[in-house]
Write an enzyme that holds these catalytic residues in place. Structure first.
Site, PDB file in Angstrom:
ATOM      1  N   SER A 110      57.719  37.743  21.298  1.00 45.67           N
ATOM      2  CA  SER A 110      56.925  37.274  22.642  1.00 45.67           C
ATOM      3  C   SER A 110      57.679  36.663  23.530  1.00 45.67           C
ATOM      4  O   SER A 110      58.953  36.217  23.317  1.00 45.67           O
ATOM      5  CB  SER A 110      55.960  35.993  22.166  1.00 45.67           C
ATOM      6  OG  SER A 110      55.472  35.115  23.230  1.00 45.67           O
ATOM      7  N   TYR A 133      54.723  27.835  17.023  1.00 40.48           N
ATOM      8  CA  TYR A 133      54.208  29.238  17.142  1.00 40.48           C
ATOM      9  C   TYR A 133      55.551  30.050  17.889  1.00 40.48           C
ATOM     10  O   TYR A 133      56.120  30.999  17.161  1.00 40.48           O
ATOM     11  CB  TYR A 133      53.265  29.200  18.132  1.00 40.48           C
ATOM     12  CG  TYR A 133      53.069  30.849  18.610  1.00 40.48           C
ATOM     13  CD1 TYR A 133      52.672  31.858  18.010  1.00 40.48           C
ATOM     14  CD2 TYR A 133      53.420  31.087  19.988  1.00 40.48           C
ATOM     15  CE1 TYR A 133      52.690  33.212  18.324  1.00 40.48           C
ATOM     16  CE2 TYR A 133      53.551  32.515  20.200  1.00 40.48           C
ATOM     17  CZ  TYR A 133      52.868  33.408  19.408  1.00 40.48           C
ATOM     18  OH  TYR A 133      52.975  34.832  20.114  1.00 40.48           O
ATOM     19  N   LYS A 186      58.497  32.912  16.028  1.00 38.54           N
ATOM     20  CA  LYS A 186      59.088  34.199  16.619  1.00 38.54           C
ATOM     21  C   LYS A 186      60.540  34.032  16.880  1.00 38.54           C
ATOM     22  O   LYS A 186      60.887  35.183  16.406  1.00 38.54           O
ATOM     23  CB  LYS A 186      58.471  34.333  18.100  1.00 38.54           C
ATOM     24  CG  LYS A 186      56.784  34.568  18.005  1.00 38.54           C
ATOM     25  CD  LYS A 186      56.325  35.872  17.608  1.00 38.54           C
ATOM     26  CE  LYS A 186      54.971  36.040  17.327  1.00 38.54           C
ATOM     27  NZ  LYS A 186      54.605  37.146  16.756  1.00 38.54           N
TER      28      LYS A 186
HETATM   29  P1  NAD Z   1      45.400  38.971  16.976  1.00 34.36           P
HETATM   30  O1  NAD Z   1      45.089  37.555  16.455  1.00 34.36           O
HETATM   31  O2  NAD Z   1      44.230  39.692  17.632  1.00 34.36           O
HETATM   32  O3  NAD Z   1      46.048  39.849  15.822  1.00 34.36           O
HETATM   33  C1  NAD Z   1      46.612  39.615  14.738  1.00 34.36           C
HETATM   34  C2  NAD Z   1      46.047  40.079  13.381  1.00 34.36           C
HETATM   35  O4  NAD Z   1      46.750  39.824  12.337  1.00 34.36           O
HETATM   36  C3  NAD Z   1      44.455  39.489  13.413  1.00 34.36           C
HETATM   37  O5  NAD Z   1      43.595  40.752  13.276  1.00 34.36           O
HETATM   38  C4  NAD Z   1      44.739  38.774  12.098  1.00 34.36           C
HETATM   39  O6  NAD Z   1      43.332  38.697  11.175  1.00 34.36           O
HETATM   40  C5  NAD Z   1      45.784  39.409  11.390  1.00 34.36           C
HETATM   41  N1  NAD Z   1      46.547  38.470  10.421  1.00 34.36           N
HETATM   42  C6  NAD Z   1      46.852  37.121  10.671  1.00 34.36           C
HETATM   43  N2  NAD Z   1      47.678  36.608   9.661  1.00 34.36           N
HETATM   44  C7  NAD Z   1      47.682  37.674   8.680  1.00 34.36           C
HETATM   45  C8  NAD Z   1      48.187  37.754   7.247  1.00 34.36           C
HETATM   46  N3  NAD Z   1      48.720  36.693   6.855  1.00 34.36           N
HETATM   47  N4  NAD Z   1      47.881  38.787   6.647  1.00 34.36           N
HETATM   48  C9  NAD Z   1      47.126  39.795   7.132  1.00 34.36           C
HETATM   49  N5  NAD Z   1      46.885  39.891   8.306  1.00 34.36           N
HETATM   50  C10 NAD Z   1      46.899  38.882   9.094  1.00 34.36           C
HETATM   51  O7  NAD Z   1      46.604  38.945  17.855  1.00 34.36           O
HETATM   52  P2  NAD Z   1      47.163  39.742  19.108  1.00 34.36           P
HETATM   53  O8  NAD Z   1      47.249  39.422  20.471  1.00 34.36           O
HETATM   54  O9  NAD Z   1      46.866  41.127  18.772  1.00 34.36           O
HETATM   55  O10 NAD Z   1      48.727  39.855  18.531  1.00 34.36           O
HETATM   56  C11 NAD Z   1      49.348  40.600  17.864  1.00 34.36           C
HETATM   57  C12 NAD Z   1      50.777  39.973  17.585  1.00 34.36           C
HETATM   58  O11 NAD Z   1      51.549  39.944  18.895  1.00 34.36           O
HETATM   59  C13 NAD Z   1      50.887  38.602  16.885  1.00 34.36           C
HETATM   60  O12 NAD Z   1      52.106  38.437  16.180  1.00 34.36           O
HETATM   61  C14 NAD Z   1      50.998  37.750  18.201  1.00 34.36           C
HETATM   62  O13 NAD Z   1      52.080  36.676  18.081  1.00 34.36           O
HETATM   63  C15 NAD Z   1      51.857  38.625  19.189  1.00 34.36           C
HETATM   64  N6  NAD Z   1      52.085  38.417  20.381  1.00 34.36           N
HETATM   65  C16 NAD Z   1      50.766  38.274  20.992  1.00 34.36           C
HETATM   66  C17 NAD Z   1      50.768  38.013  22.444  1.00 34.36           C
HETATM   67  C18 NAD Z   1      49.302  37.877  23.245  1.00 34.36           C
HETATM   68  O14 NAD Z   1      49.444  37.402  24.330  1.00 34.36           O
HETATM   69  N7  NAD Z   1      48.539  38.342  22.422  1.00 34.36           N
HETATM   70  C19 NAD Z   1      51.752  37.808  23.120  1.00 34.36           C
HETATM   71  C20 NAD Z   1      53.092  37.827  22.350  1.00 34.36           C
HETATM   72  C21 NAD Z   1      53.105  38.178  21.153  1.00 34.36           C
HETATM   73  C1  UD1 Z   2      50.839  31.393  26.218  1.00 37.17           C
HETATM   74  C2  UD1 Z   2      51.854  30.388  25.185  1.00 37.17           C
HETATM   75  C3  UD1 Z   2      52.893  31.486  24.714  1.00 37.17           C
HETATM   76  C4  UD1 Z   2      52.053  32.519  24.049  1.00 37.17           C
HETATM   77  C5  UD1 Z   2      51.236  33.371  24.817  1.00 37.17           C
HETATM   78  C6  UD1 Z   2      50.495  34.413  24.076  1.00 37.17           C
HETATM   79  C7  UD1 Z   2      51.637  28.059  25.797  1.00 37.17           C
HETATM   80  C8  UD1 Z   2      52.262  26.887  26.295  1.00 37.17           C
HETATM   81  N1  UD1 Z   2      52.222  29.264  25.989  1.00 37.17           N
HETATM   82  O1  UD1 Z   2      51.440  31.758  26.976  1.00 37.17           O
HETATM   83  O2  UD1 Z   2      53.718  30.692  23.710  1.00 37.17           O
HETATM   84  O3  UD1 Z   2      53.166  33.351  23.354  1.00 37.17           O
HETATM   85  O4  UD1 Z   2      50.023  32.273  25.463  1.00 37.17           O
HETATM   86  O5  UD1 Z   2      49.908  33.893  23.142  1.00 37.17           O
HETATM   87  O6  UD1 Z   2      50.480  28.035  25.322  1.00 37.17           O
HETATM   88  N2  UD1 Z   2      46.092  28.905  32.333  1.00 37.17           N
HETATM   89  C9  UD1 Z   2      44.890  27.980  32.814  1.00 37.17           C
HETATM   90  N3  UD1 Z   2      43.802  27.800  32.325  1.00 37.17           N
HETATM   91  C10 UD1 Z   2      43.664  28.216  31.174  1.00 37.17           C
HETATM   92  C11 UD1 Z   2      44.600  29.006  30.578  1.00 37.17           C
HETATM   93  C12 UD1 Z   2      45.532  29.259  30.927  1.00 37.17           C
HETATM   94  O7  UD1 Z   2      45.207  27.904  34.048  1.00 37.17           O
HETATM   95  O8  UD1 Z   2      42.465  28.047  30.446  1.00 37.17           O
HETATM   96  C13 UD1 Z   2      47.199  29.098  32.934  1.00 37.17           C
HETATM   97  C14 UD1 Z   2      48.374  28.530  32.315  1.00 37.17           C
HETATM   98  O9  UD1 Z   2      48.970  27.407  32.738  1.00 37.17           O
HETATM   99  C15 UD1 Z   2      49.533  29.799  32.762  1.00 37.17           C
HETATM  100  C16 UD1 Z   2      48.731  31.131  32.779  1.00 37.17           C
HETATM  101  O10 UD1 Z   2      47.402  30.536  33.105  1.00 37.17           O
HETATM  102  O11 UD1 Z   2      50.043  29.453  33.890  1.00 37.17           O
HETATM  103  C17 UD1 Z   2      48.967  31.953  31.508  1.00 37.17           C
HETATM  104  O12 UD1 Z   2      48.447  31.182  30.493  1.00 37.17           O
HETATM  105  P1  UD1 Z   2      48.219  31.887  28.916  1.00 37.17           P
HETATM  106  O13 UD1 Z   2      47.288  32.982  29.073  1.00 37.17           O
HETATM  107  O14 UD1 Z   2      47.855  30.837  28.039  1.00 37.17           O
HETATM  108  O15 UD1 Z   2      49.460  32.422  28.586  1.00 37.17           O
HETATM  109  P2  UD1 Z   2      50.912  31.854  28.522  1.00 37.17           P
HETATM  110  O16 UD1 Z   2      51.093  30.490  29.315  1.00 37.17           O
HETATM  111  O17 UD1 Z   2      52.043  32.683  29.232  1.00 37.17           O
END
Ligand code: NAD
Ligand code: UD1
Length: 351
Positions: free
Chosen positions: A131, A155, A159
């Site tokens: 991430s 979290y 990562k």
């Molecule tokens: P998500 O929660 O929709 O998907 C994660 C999936 O993993 C879920 O379906 C959950 O049920 C499953 N899971 C969790 N723990 C498990 C376990 N122990 N065994 C089997 N299954 C398990 O999240 P996402 O947004 O699709 O994210 C996927 C990956 O990408 C995650 O590792 C997340 O940290 C990473 N990521 C997401 C974002 C974002 O903003 N969505 C940003 C950066 C990184």
């Molecule tokens: C957040 C996490 C980051 C994680 C990512 C994906 C924090 C501090 N960071 O990132 O570690 O990898 O999500 O899961 O939580 N915002 C609002 N109102 C809201 C929600 C968000 O104003 O209700 C703003 C935030 O302040 C930010 C932007 O929207 O400026 C994006 O927020 P968000 O979607 O939570 O993503 P990140 O902060 O980039």
């Protein structure tokens, strides 16, 4: 004809996982999904099958926790995997601060178990979901892969630790090929409106929250901070269409055929910064809904401005995001309006 390559996708029922699995099927891969459905629904798997048409037969699903080593071993014993895409993990930052042990247990032990079983069965190709959070609050933008790394919450630390674990594994055994993909902010949904993000509980992230305000599940959006040194005072992020992200995973799998690849890091972002107010305005335009807002103080741990340098992924993965903010908001709204309760109630789907 060569048999299709078989990819294990952990967390493949989740938001990014389901879009990636669809992409893999359409590209001719076989996909085996393991997911404990902790933050997802099996309906997503059924919808992916629907969208994959006659490729649906190449998808199988196992409700399984990746920490269940005997179950994972059984799966590896019965199937030869060409590579693993590892999405499974918990991702809510606030929750990780309150329940660090739960996060270390799930994300770290889950990954260690997976890596142990992969090693035992000689499967040494991994794509890991890292991430942009590992850049902390960067001193400058755009973030290149060489920037210093830091984490400000459990979290983020999981990562960072997993990235380090992967680098150590590669230095101990250069047969491994590991691609660490640092995702920026995925939003949007498949253009069909059949799959999208459906987080359990109150969403932490901006776009899923915005979506719930638009469908009346939340009364208003709180804007966290209006005094940042940005164009309009609100936080700036690099939003990327989830379909582009899925495409980035297909590009990562293709990269495994490069004999020079070892353990490499790539940003997956668009390289464009968008403020909270800009995103709200684009979403209002796409949805035709006015989003009630309340301007509040900064959220602890938030970076001011963060967006990706995309040069390395463009150069080495031959991948570049195609979609803009308008398409991201259009597809998000298409999904939201067709599935106002997410996957909760199949009967509510508007076709
Ligand atoms: P998500 O929660 O929709 O998907 C994660 C999936 O993993 C879920 O379906 C959950 O049920 C499953 N899971 C969790 N723990 C498990 C376990 N122990 N065994 C089997 N299954 C398990 O999240 P996402 O947004 O699709 O994210 C996927 C990956 O990408 C995650 O590792 C997340 O940290 C990473 N990521 C997401 C974002 C974002 O903003 N969505 C940003 C950066 C990184
Ligand atoms: C957040 C996490 C980051 C994680 C990512 C994906 C924090 C501090 N960071 O990132 O570690 O990898 O999500 O899961 O939580 N915002 C609002 N109102 C809201 C929600 C968000 O104003 O209700 C703003 C935030 O302040 C930010 C932007 O929207 O400026 C994006 O927020 P968000 O979607 O939570 O993503 P990140 O902060 O980039």
């Amino acid at each position: 004809m060569e048999p299709p390559l078989c990819i294990l996708v952990t967390g493949g029922a989740g938001y990014i996982g389901s879009h990636t699995v669809l992409q893999l099927l359409l590209d001719g891969y076989k996909a085996v999904v393991v997911d404990n459905l902790d933050n997802s629904s099996e309906v997503a798997i059924n919808r992916v099958q629907e969208l994959a048409g006659d490729r649906a037969l190449n998808l199988s699903f196992h409700k399984m926790d990746i920490r269940d080593k005997p179950a994972l071993e059984k799966l590896f014993a019965s199937t030869k995997f060409d590579a693993v895409i590892h999405f499974a993990g918990l991702k809510a930052v606030g929750e990780s601060v309150e329940k660090p042990l739960m996060y270390y247990n799930n994300n770290i032990i889950g990954t260690l178990t997976l890596l142990q079983v992969m090693t035992a069965y000689g499967c040494k190709k991994l794509v890991f979901s890292s991430s942009a959070t590992v850049y902390g609050s960067p001193k400058e933008v755009p973030c290149t892969e060489e920037f210093p790394l830091s984490a400000v919450n459990p979290y983020g630390r999981t990562k960072l630790m997993i990235e380090e674990i992967c680098r150590d594994i590669y230095s101990s055994d250069p047969d491994w090929k590991i691609l660490l993909l640092r995702f920026f902010n995925p939003i949007g949904a498949h253009p069909s409106g059949k799959i999208g993000e459906d987080p359990h509980g109150i969403p932490n992230n901006l776009m899923p929250f915005l979506q719930q305000v638009a469908v009346g599940r939340q009364p208003k959006l709180q804007v966290y901070g209006t005094d940042y040194s940005t164009k309009d005072g609100t936080g700036v992020r690099d939003y990327i269409h989830v379909v582009d992200l899925a495409d980035g995973h297909a590009a990562a799998l293709r990269k495994f055929s490069d004999p020079k690849i070892g353990c490499e890091v790539y940003n997956l972002g668009t390289g464009k910064g968008t403020s909270v107010l800009e995103l709200v305005s684009a979403f209002e335009k796409a949805s035709g809904k006015k989003i009630p807002m309340e301007k509040t103080g900064r959220r602890r741990g938030d970076a001011e401005i963060i967006y990706a340098s995309t040069a390395k992924a463009e150069r080495e993965l031959n991948w570049k995001a195609k979609y803009g903010l308008e398409e991201m908001c259009r597809d998000q709204w298409n999904w939201a309006s067709k599935n106002p309760k997410g996957y909760q109630n199949e009967d509510d789907v508007v076709n």
